[in-house]
Design a protein around this motif. Structure first.
Motif, PDB file in Angstrom:
ATOM      1  N   VAL A 272       0.910  -1.114   0.087  1.00 33.42           N
ATOM      2  CA  VAL A 272       0.133   0.166   0.032  1.00 33.42           C
ATOM      3  C   VAL A 272       0.531   1.256  -0.035  1.00 33.42           C
ATOM      4  O   VAL A 272       0.557   2.421  -0.800  1.00 33.42           O
ATOM      5  CB  VAL A 272      -0.863  -0.277   1.235  1.00 33.42           C
ATOM      6  N   CYS A 273       2.063   1.371   0.756  1.00 36.62           N
ATOM      7  CA  CYS A 273       2.739   2.279   0.729  1.00 36.62           C
ATOM      8  C   CYS A 273       3.433   2.604  -0.653  1.00 36.62           C
ATOM      9  O   CYS A 273       3.330   3.736  -0.780  1.00 36.62           O
ATOM     10  CB  CYS A 273       4.135   2.071   1.668  1.00 36.62           C
ATOM     11  N   GLU A 274       3.674   1.498  -1.247  1.00 36.06           N
ATOM     12  CA  GLU A 274       4.538   1.606  -2.724  1.00 36.06           C
ATOM     13  C   GLU A 274       3.401   2.183  -3.839  1.00 36.06           C
ATOM     14  O   GLU A 274       3.723   3.094  -4.416  1.00 36.06           O
ATOM     15  CB  GLU A 274       5.034   0.272  -3.305  1.00 36.06           C
ATOM     16  N   LEU A 275       2.152   1.709  -3.522  1.00 39.31           N
ATOM     17  CA  LEU A 275       1.028   2.162  -4.394  1.00 39.31           C
ATOM     18  C   LEU A 275       0.661   3.519  -4.295  1.00 39.31           C
ATOM     19  O   LEU A 275      -0.038   4.300  -5.256  1.00 39.31           O
ATOM     20  CB  LEU A 275      -0.077   1.280  -4.089  1.00 39.31           C
ATOM     21  N   THR A 276       0.855   4.103  -3.087  1.00 40.90           N
ATOM     22  CA  THR A 276       0.351   5.450  -2.796  1.00 40.90           C
ATOM     23  C   THR A 276       1.534   6.463  -2.800  1.00 40.90           C
ATOM     24  O   THR A 276       1.444   7.505  -2.421  1.00 40.90           O
ATOM     25  CB  THR A 276      -0.013   5.625  -1.395  1.00 40.90           C
ATOM     26  N   GLY A 277       2.704   5.966  -3.449  1.00 40.48           N
ATOM     27  CA  GLY A 277       3.842   6.874  -3.754  1.00 40.48           C
ATOM     28  C   GLY A 277       4.775   7.209  -2.365  1.00 40.48           C
ATOM     29  O   GLY A 277       5.115   8.053  -2.353  1.00 40.48           O
ATOM     30  N   GLY A 278       4.467   6.074  -1.225  1.00 37.87           N
ATOM     31  CA  GLY A 278       4.837   6.571   0.045  1.00 37.87           C
ATOM     32  C   GLY A 278       4.065   7.463   0.933  1.00 37.87           C
ATOM     33  O   GLY A 278       4.576   7.642   2.056  1.00 37.87           O
ATOM     34  N   ASN A 279       3.183   7.813   0.343  1.00 38.81           N
ATOM     35  CA  ASN A 279       2.140   9.018   1.572  1.00 38.81           C
ATOM     36  C   ASN A 279       1.773   8.195   2.413  1.00 38.81           C
ATOM     37  O   ASN A 279       1.157   8.867   3.432  1.00 38.81           O
ATOM     38  CB  ASN A 279       1.067   9.418   0.306  1.00 38.81           C
ATOM     39  N   SER A 280       1.438   6.743   2.317  1.00 34.96           N
ATOM     40  CA  SER A 280       0.813   6.014   3.467  1.00 34.96           C
ATOM     41  C   SER A 280       1.856   6.026   4.465  1.00 34.96           C
ATOM     42  O   SER A 280       1.336   6.043   5.841  1.00 34.96           O
ATOM     43  CB  SER A 280       0.338   4.776   2.991  1.00 34.96           C
ATOM     44  N   LEU A 281       3.086   5.907   4.335  1.00 36.50           N
ATOM     45  CA  LEU A 281       4.026   5.987   5.262  1.00 36.50           C
ATOM     46  C   LEU A 281       4.242   7.160   6.157  1.00 36.50           C
ATOM     47  O   LEU A 281       4.272   7.058   7.352  1.00 36.50           O
ATOM     48  CB  LEU A 281       5.485   5.637   4.964  1.00 36.50           C
ATOM     49  N   ASP A 282       3.892   8.264   5.426  1.00 38.87           N
ATOM     50  CA  ASP A 282       3.896   9.577   6.197  1.00 38.87           C
ATOM     51  C   ASP A 282       2.687   9.509   7.109  1.00 38.87           C
ATOM     52  O   ASP A 282       2.681  10.024   8.099  1.00 38.87           O
ATOM     53  CB  ASP A 282       3.995  10.676   5.089  1.00 38.87           C
ATOM     54  N   SER A 283       1.572   9.114   6.551  1.00 37.18           N
ATOM     55  CA  SER A 283       0.399   9.045   7.432  1.00 37.18           C
ATOM     56  C   SER A 283       0.483   8.175   8.415  1.00 37.18           C
ATOM     57  O   SER A 283      -0.016   8.434   9.546  1.00 37.18           O
ATOM     58  CB  SER A 283      -0.856   8.689   6.391  1.00 37.18           C
ATOM     59  N   ASN A 284       1.287   7.019   8.096  1.00 34.44           N
ATOM     60  CA  ASN A 284       1.414   5.903   9.430  1.00 34.44           C
ATOM     61  C   ASN A 284       2.321   6.655  10.489  1.00 34.44           C
ATOM     62  O   ASN A 284       1.726   6.508  11.705  1.00 34.44           O
ATOM     63  CB  ASN A 284       1.886   4.790   8.875  1.00 34.44           C
ATOM     64  N   ILE A 285       3.126   7.336  10.153  1.00 33.42           N
ATOM     65  CA  ILE A 285       3.980   7.956  11.243  1.00 33.42           C
ATOM     66  C   ILE A 285       3.262   9.043  11.943  1.00 33.42           C
ATOM     67  O   ILE A 285       3.328   9.115  13.364  1.00 33.42           O
ATOM     68  CB  ILE A 285       5.150   8.571  10.508  1.00 33.42           C
ATOM     69  N   GLN A 286       2.326   9.729  11.249  1.00 30.81           N
ATOM     70  CA  GLN A 286       1.750  10.874  12.082  1.00 30.81           C
ATOM     71  C   GLN A 286       0.629  10.418  12.911  1.00 30.81           C
ATOM     72  O   GLN A 286       0.398  10.871  14.003  1.00 30.81           O
ATOM     73  CB  GLN A 286       1.108  11.928  10.995  1.00 30.81           C
TER      74      GLN A 286
END
Length: 305
Positions: A272-286
């Motif tokens: 999911v992180c790859e498919l969203t261009g890394g945006n999901s990782l940033d959201s995950n951290i926040q």
């Protein structure tokens, strides 16, 4: 007897002895949740966030067969560098990792168990596990749910991970008598998104109210944990359609590749992180930081009761 297996970091032990607020943190998010060095940076940032609120962080793991409640920066870095090579530990795995003197990163379930051993009542994480999609055939249900039914630890999270079947997860929690508390929300958050079509049991709007409810629950010997569902901050929430499309694609790929069981969640979150261009990782951290802040606030209020 527990002393034979359990090491409580001196700072954490002192805080517990003095009835000071302590917040438990899991370690699977370090080893399996993010790539190095982002995982270590995030783990240390989460600990600092809890300190800034006035509570003591206790990151939990198993190191060389010892149950660790509270890790040093060096131990966190070690887990982060080792990554998925570290065993992902749930309830069933604990005795074997301990007996084998191995390293283990604790899931929500295992973190709850070790926190309870140490006397920590409040635990902040990203999202809980739940009933996986297709569980009618696979019976793939996270051990987190049974632990919530039986272990007296409250879990602050951004709801259940969006890769799961939220309707069945919600039904399972209700059947097990686990209260789902919405913090300033009327619906169950879905990890990357603030809302879902699923309701919560009780909306509570302050840490004081949550602490009072937890105190009453446990003083009346109503055993088991509680889910405190804390929506991801508005500015970091992701569009529902983008996440839904990414999750659907990742699930299809996991099915094609025969990935299931304990390997499925790390695969799906990474994809999911790859498919969203890394945006999901940033959201995950926040969302983890947001949960850590609330966890500290609840722990402070709970310690004052």
């Amino acid at each position: 007897m527990l002393e034979k297996y359990l090491d409580i970091q001196p700072e954490v032990a002192q805080a517990l002895a003095n009835n000071q607020p302590v917040v438990a943190l899991e370690s699977t998010i370090i080893s399996h949740g993010m790539p190095f060095p982002r995982n270590v940076e995030t783990a240390l940032l989460v600990e600092n966030t809890i300190r800034e609120q006035g509570a003591v962080p206790a990151t939990i793991a198993i190191i060389e067969g010892r149950l660790k409640v509270g890790l040093t920066e060096e131990q966190i870095t070690y887990l982060g560098k080792a990554g998925p090579a570290v065993t992902k530990v749930s309830r069933r795995d604990i005795p074997f990792v301990v007996a084998g003197k191995k390293d283990g990163a604790t899931t929500v379930a295992a973190t709850m168990i070790l926190a309870n051993m140490a006397g920590i009542k409040i635990f902040a994480t990203g999202g809980i596990g739940g009933v996986h999609r297709g569980a009618q055939q696979t019976m793939d249900i996270s051990a987190d749910l049974q632990e919530l039914a039986n272990t007296d630890v409250a879990v602050i999270c951004a709801g259940a991970k969006s890769i799961l079947d939220l309707a069945l997860t919600r039904e399972y929690l209700e059947t097990q008598g686990v209260p789902v508390i919405g913090y300033q929300t009327d619906s169950l958050p879905a990890f990357y998104t603030r809302e879902s079509e699923h309701s919560i049991d009780y909306r509570l709007d302050t840490p004081d109210q949550i602490a009072l409810a937890l105190k009453a629950k446990w003083e009346m010997n109503l055993n088991g944990g509680a889910v405190i569902a804390n929506p991801i901050p508005v500015e970091y929430a992701m569009p529902t359609k983008a996440i839904t499309n990414a999750v659907d694609t990742a699930l299809a790929e996991a099915d094609e590749q025969g990935i299931f069981g304990k390997e499925s969640t790390p695969f799906l979150l990474a994809r999911v992180c790859e498919l969203t261009g890394g945006n999901s990782l940033d959201s995950n951290i926040q969302l983890v930081l947001n949960n850590a802040r609330l966890g500290a606030q609840i722990a402070i209020k709970y310690s004052q009761l």
